[in-house]
Design an enzyme around this catalytic site. Structure first.
Site, PDB file in Angstrom:
ATOM      1  N   ARG A 147       0.872  -1.175   0.000  1.00 34.25           N
ATOM      2  CA  ARG A 147       0.000   0.000   0.000  1.00 34.25           C
ATOM      3  C   ARG A 147       0.902   1.216   0.000  1.00 34.25           C
ATOM      4  O   ARG A 147       1.815   1.307   0.830  1.00 34.25           O
ATOM      5  CB  ARG A 147      -0.896   0.019   1.233  1.00 34.25           C
ATOM      6  CG  ARG A 147      -1.982   1.088   1.167  1.00 34.25           C
ATOM      7  CD  ARG A 147      -2.654   1.308   2.509  1.00 34.25           C
ATOM      8  NE  ARG A 147      -1.858   2.173   3.370  1.00 34.25           N
ATOM      9  CZ  ARG A 147      -2.337   2.778   4.466  1.00 34.25           C
ATOM     10  NH1 ARG A 147      -3.582   2.577   4.842  1.00 34.25           N
ATOM     11  NH2 ARG A 147      -1.556   3.550   5.195  1.00 34.25           N
ATOM     12  N   TYR A 159      -2.628  11.913   7.532  1.00 32.24           N
ATOM     13  CA  TYR A 159      -3.018  10.630   8.109  1.00 32.24           C
ATOM     14  C   TYR A 159      -2.570   9.486   7.195  1.00 32.24           C
ATOM     15  O   TYR A 159      -2.800   9.516   5.996  1.00 32.24           O
ATOM     16  CB  TYR A 159      -4.539  10.591   8.275  1.00 32.24           C
ATOM     17  CG  TYR A 159      -5.080   9.311   8.869  1.00 32.24           C
ATOM     18  CD1 TYR A 159      -5.186   9.162  10.246  1.00 32.24           C
ATOM     19  CD2 TYR A 159      -5.489   8.260   8.057  1.00 32.24           C
ATOM     20  CE1 TYR A 159      -5.683   7.996  10.806  1.00 32.24           C
ATOM     21  CE2 TYR A 159      -5.983   7.089   8.602  1.00 32.24           C
ATOM     22  CZ  TYR A 159      -6.090   6.966   9.969  1.00 32.24           C
ATOM     23  OH  TYR A 159      -6.580   5.803  10.512  1.00 32.24           O
ATOM     24  N   ASP A 221      -4.998   3.957  -0.368  1.00 33.96           N
ATOM     25  CA  ASP A 221      -6.138   4.265   0.493  1.00 33.96           C
ATOM     26  C   ASP A 221      -6.493   5.738   0.372  1.00 33.96           C
ATOM     27  O   ASP A 221      -5.661   6.605   0.652  1.00 33.96           O
ATOM     28  CB  ASP A 221      -5.772   3.921   1.950  1.00 33.96           C
ATOM     29  CG  ASP A 221      -6.961   3.940   2.887  1.00 33.96           C
ATOM     30  OD1 ASP A 221      -8.013   4.483   2.521  1.00 33.96           O
ATOM     31  OD2 ASP A 221      -6.829   3.400   4.006  1.00 33.96           O
ATOM     32  N   HIS A 223      -8.916   7.105   2.175  1.00 38.92           N
ATOM     33  CA  HIS A 223      -9.362   7.515   3.511  1.00 38.92           C
ATOM     34  C   HIS A 223     -10.638   8.349   3.481  1.00 38.92           C
ATOM     35  O   HIS A 223     -10.783   9.292   4.260  1.00 38.92           O
ATOM     36  CB  HIS A 223      -8.245   8.275   4.242  1.00 38.92           C
ATOM     37  CG  HIS A 223      -7.104   7.403   4.639  1.00 38.92           C
ATOM     38  ND1 HIS A 223      -5.813   7.596   4.182  1.00 38.92           N
ATOM     39  CD2 HIS A 223      -7.045   6.304   5.436  1.00 38.92           C
ATOM     40  CE1 HIS A 223      -5.022   6.661   4.681  1.00 38.92           C
ATOM     41  NE2 HIS A 223      -5.748   5.856   5.434  1.00 38.92           N
ATOM     42  N   GLU A 247      -8.816   2.026  -2.215  1.00 37.91           N
ATOM     43  CA  GLU A 247      -9.590   1.782  -0.990  1.00 37.91           C
ATOM     44  C   GLU A 247     -10.253   3.057  -0.488  1.00 37.91           C
ATOM     45  O   GLU A 247      -9.663   4.145  -0.548  1.00 37.91           O
ATOM     46  CB  GLU A 247      -8.641   1.235   0.078  1.00 37.91           C
ATOM     47  CG  GLU A 247      -9.283   0.998   1.423  1.00 37.91           C
ATOM     48  CD  GLU A 247      -8.271   0.578   2.470  1.00 37.91           C
ATOM     49  OE1 GLU A 247      -8.643   0.574   3.666  1.00 37.91           O
ATOM     50  OE2 GLU A 247      -7.117   0.263   2.122  1.00 37.91           O
ATOM     51  N   GLU A 273     -13.527  -0.779   6.196  1.00 38.68           N
ATOM     52  CA  GLU A 273     -12.834  -0.907   7.474  1.00 38.68           C
ATOM     53  C   GLU A 273     -13.585  -0.219   8.603  1.00 38.68           C
ATOM     54  O   GLU A 273     -13.366  -0.555   9.778  1.00 38.68           O
ATOM     55  CB  GLU A 273     -11.402  -0.377   7.391  1.00 38.68           C
ATOM     56  CG  GLU A 273     -11.256   1.110   7.266  1.00 38.68           C
ATOM     57  CD  GLU A 273      -9.792   1.532   7.228  1.00 38.68           C
ATOM     58  OE1 GLU A 273      -9.364   2.248   8.151  1.00 38.68           O
ATOM     59  OE2 GLU A 273      -9.084   1.149   6.289  1.00 38.68           O
ATOM     60  N   ARG A 294     -13.411  -5.014   3.234  1.00 37.50           N
ATOM     61  CA  ARG A 294     -12.288  -4.548   4.041  1.00 37.50           C
ATOM     62  C   ARG A 294     -12.526  -4.579   5.546  1.00 37.50           C
ATOM     63  O   ARG A 294     -11.739  -4.052   6.326  1.00 37.50           O
ATOM     64  CB  ARG A 294     -11.936  -3.113   3.627  1.00 37.50           C
ATOM     65  CG  ARG A 294     -11.111  -3.034   2.369  1.00 37.50           C
ATOM     66  CD  ARG A 294      -9.670  -3.405   2.620  1.00 37.50           C
ATOM     67  NE  ARG A 294      -8.987  -2.419   3.433  1.00 37.50           N
ATOM     68  CZ  ARG A 294      -8.207  -2.699   4.453  1.00 37.50           C
ATOM     69  NH1 ARG A 294      -8.010  -3.942   4.835  1.00 37.50           N
ATOM     70  NH2 ARG A 294      -7.615  -1.737   5.134  1.00 37.50           N
ATOM     71  N   GLU A 350      -4.187  -7.322   4.876  1.00 35.48           N
ATOM     72  CA  GLU A 350      -3.367  -6.213   5.354  1.00 35.48           C
ATOM     73  C   GLU A 350      -2.471  -6.695   6.497  1.00 35.48           C
ATOM     74  O   GLU A 350      -2.901  -7.454   7.360  1.00 35.48           O
ATOM     75  CB  GLU A 350      -4.265  -5.078   5.847  1.00 35.48           C
ATOM     76  CG  GLU A 350      -3.506  -3.863   6.348  1.00 35.48           C
ATOM     77  CD  GLU A 350      -4.421  -2.720   6.738  1.00 35.48           C
ATOM     78  OE1 GLU A 350      -3.919  -1.595   6.851  1.00 35.48           O
ATOM     79  OE2 GLU A 350      -5.643  -2.948   6.908  1.00 35.48           O
ATOM     80  N   TRP A 413     -11.112  11.608   7.202  1.00 30.22           N
ATOM     81  CA  TRP A 413      -9.689  11.376   7.409  1.00 30.22           C
ATOM     82  C   TRP A 413      -8.871  11.790   6.198  1.00 30.22           C
ATOM     83  O   TRP A 413      -7.700  11.797   6.203  1.00 30.22           O
ATOM     84  CB  TRP A 413      -9.413   9.910   7.689  1.00 30.22           C
ATOM     85  CG  TRP A 413     -10.058   9.382   8.923  1.00 30.22           C
ATOM     86  CD1 TRP A 413     -10.625  10.060   9.961  1.00 30.22           C
ATOM     87  CD2 TRP A 413     -10.187   8.011   9.265  1.00 30.22           C
ATOM     88  NE1 TRP A 413     -11.087   9.227  10.922  1.00 30.22           N
ATOM     89  CE2 TRP A 413     -10.846   7.933  10.512  1.00 30.22           C
ATOM     90  CE3 TRP A 413      -9.834   6.841   8.637  1.00 30.22           C
ATOM     91  CZ2 TRP A 413     -11.138   6.732  11.130  1.00 30.22           C
ATOM     92  CZ3 TRP A 413     -10.117   5.645   9.246  1.00 30.22           C
ATOM     93  CH2 TRP A 413     -10.765   5.599  10.492  1.00 30.22           C
TER      94      TRP A 413
END
Length: 413
Positions: A147, A159, A221, A223, A247, A273, A294, A350, A413
């Protein structure tokens, strides 16, 4: 035999973990992960103040019945606190059942479907040189998937991006603790600008492909920071770089938002997630709006619920990509690996290795070899908490950061 004792352990070997211990009337111990980053004490209270007395005296073998009893009996269903608490109970009961059978858990889930579990590493850097150095280091360790996250010019700390220099082990912990110089009573705040990010990132992927070739699996990602139309544009822009997945490109609470991204791009999508039940995925799965699930076993009701979710996804050709950063304890990681090994529709796992301090508290049996993990063949989950070592690490308040746009608006995020 019945459940005799239910204990909740809170420890902080570098970061906070909540671990449930269930002991049967004949002395068999099962462990479950109940960690909810930044809200650990809420789950600990749910377990110790509400569930513990309900569990004592129950038949530990009745896992499905206990799951339904805790989920339906509370009236207040779903939500991260409830589902993390139920997950911990579920993991502990599966751990007990597999120990009684004298088998690793994956054998009770149907046996192994593969020899090992492909994992992806977290490569990041404040600039491209640091990122490339991190990717090289992971390739040398045998990883075939990474990633990639990188700094965006003008935005400072972001982040998911480690500020450590080149060659330093990625050990990024976004939840800032007062003990480590973080704010004691409120989250750290970071700045964000989506327009700058959208302009910057495609060039980063182009350089990675130029420097590392087409064999490396690249994941990224978002986020949740993009609106649906921004996510659609971004997914289209990065198609030439053949990402393994994009993601959390846009907030997933509005499941229909992923329709717009799908209409504009063939970039594979992963999300979930921050989801905690199968109902969060219903539209995403039945309309094939994502390619990878996820969720974490820890936050989605445990092994019982996660197995059902992944079986549902399998009907629609959707694979697993179980959440596994270091705010999932080694107990939760072991639960994920047993599922990964057993299910047919495995995608990738992950993997952020826990630090030495954490591994002094949690004794693990899973092993890493050239980009693949195996949960090990010890009976049960294969992870035990050293309660004496855990007692040496007191809980310390920690918060995930809050993002603000450059105009001061609170953002994802």
């Amino acid at each position: 035999m019945t459940i005799d004792l239910v204990d909740v352990n809170i420890t902080s070997p570098g970061r906070n973990f909540v671990t449930l211990k269930i002991t049967t009337s004949d002395g068999i111990v099962g462990w479950g992960d109940a960690t909810l980053n930044g809200r650990e004490l809420a789950v600990a209270s749910y377990l110790s103040d509400h569930l513990a007395s309900m569990l004592v005296g129950r038949d530990e073998d009745r896992i499905e019945d206990t799951w339904q009893y805790l989920y339906r009996g509370a009236y207040w269903r779903r939500g991260p606190v409830t589902m993390a608490a139920i997950a911990a109970v579920d993991m502990a009961l599966w751990d007990i059942k597999a120990k009684k059978a004298g088998m690793p858990l994956y054998q009770l889930l149907g046996g192994a479907s593969r020899d090992g579990v492909r994992v992806y590493a977290h490569a990041s850097g404040t600039d491209y040189a640091a990122l490339a150095n991190a990717i090289t280091g992971y390739e040398e360790l045998g990883f075939t998937a990474v990633r990639v996250q990188t700094g965006v010019p003008g935005l400072g700390q972001i982040y998911g991006v480690s500020s450590s220099g080149p060659g330093v082990r990625y050990d990024y912990e976004p939840a800032k603790r007062a003990a480590d110089g973080g704010a004691a009573e409120r989250p750290h705040e970071e700045n964000w600008d989506t327009r700058t990010y959208l302009s910057h990132m495609p060039g980063v992927f182009a350089r990675i492909r130029e420097d590392f070739g087409t064999g490396l699996r690249i994941l990224h990602d978002g986020h949740h920071r993009m609106s649906p139309i921004e996510a659609a544009r971004f997914a289209k822009d990065i198609e030439p770089y053949d990402l393994f997945w994009l993601e959390d490109c846009t907030p997933g609470e509005d499941q229909a938002a992923l329709r717009l991204v799908r209409q504009h791009s063939t970039t594979p999508l992963a999300i979930g997630e921050i989801f905690n039940s199968v109902y969060d995925y219903q539209t995403l799965i039945t309309e094939r709006l994502i390619d990878y699930v996820r969720s974490a076993v820890t936050h989605t009701g445990g092994i019982t619920a996660m197995k059902k979710l992944l079986d549902f996804a399998a009907v629609y050709g959707i694979r697993s990509g179980i959440h596994g950063p270091t705010d999932i304890s080694p107990v939760g990681m072991a639960a994920a690996l047993h599922l990964d090994l057993a299910i047919h529709n495995f995608g990738i796992q992950e993997y952020m290795p826990h630090n030495a301090e954490t591994l002094e508290v949690f004794r693990t049996s899973f092993t890493f070899d050239r980009g693949f993990l195996h949960p090990g063949d010890q009976p049960g989950l294969g992870v035990e908490l050293d309660e004496e070592a855990a007692a040496g690490h007191a809980y310390t308040k920690a918060y995930l950061p809050v993002n603000r746009l450059l105009d001061g608006t609170v953002h994802d995020w």
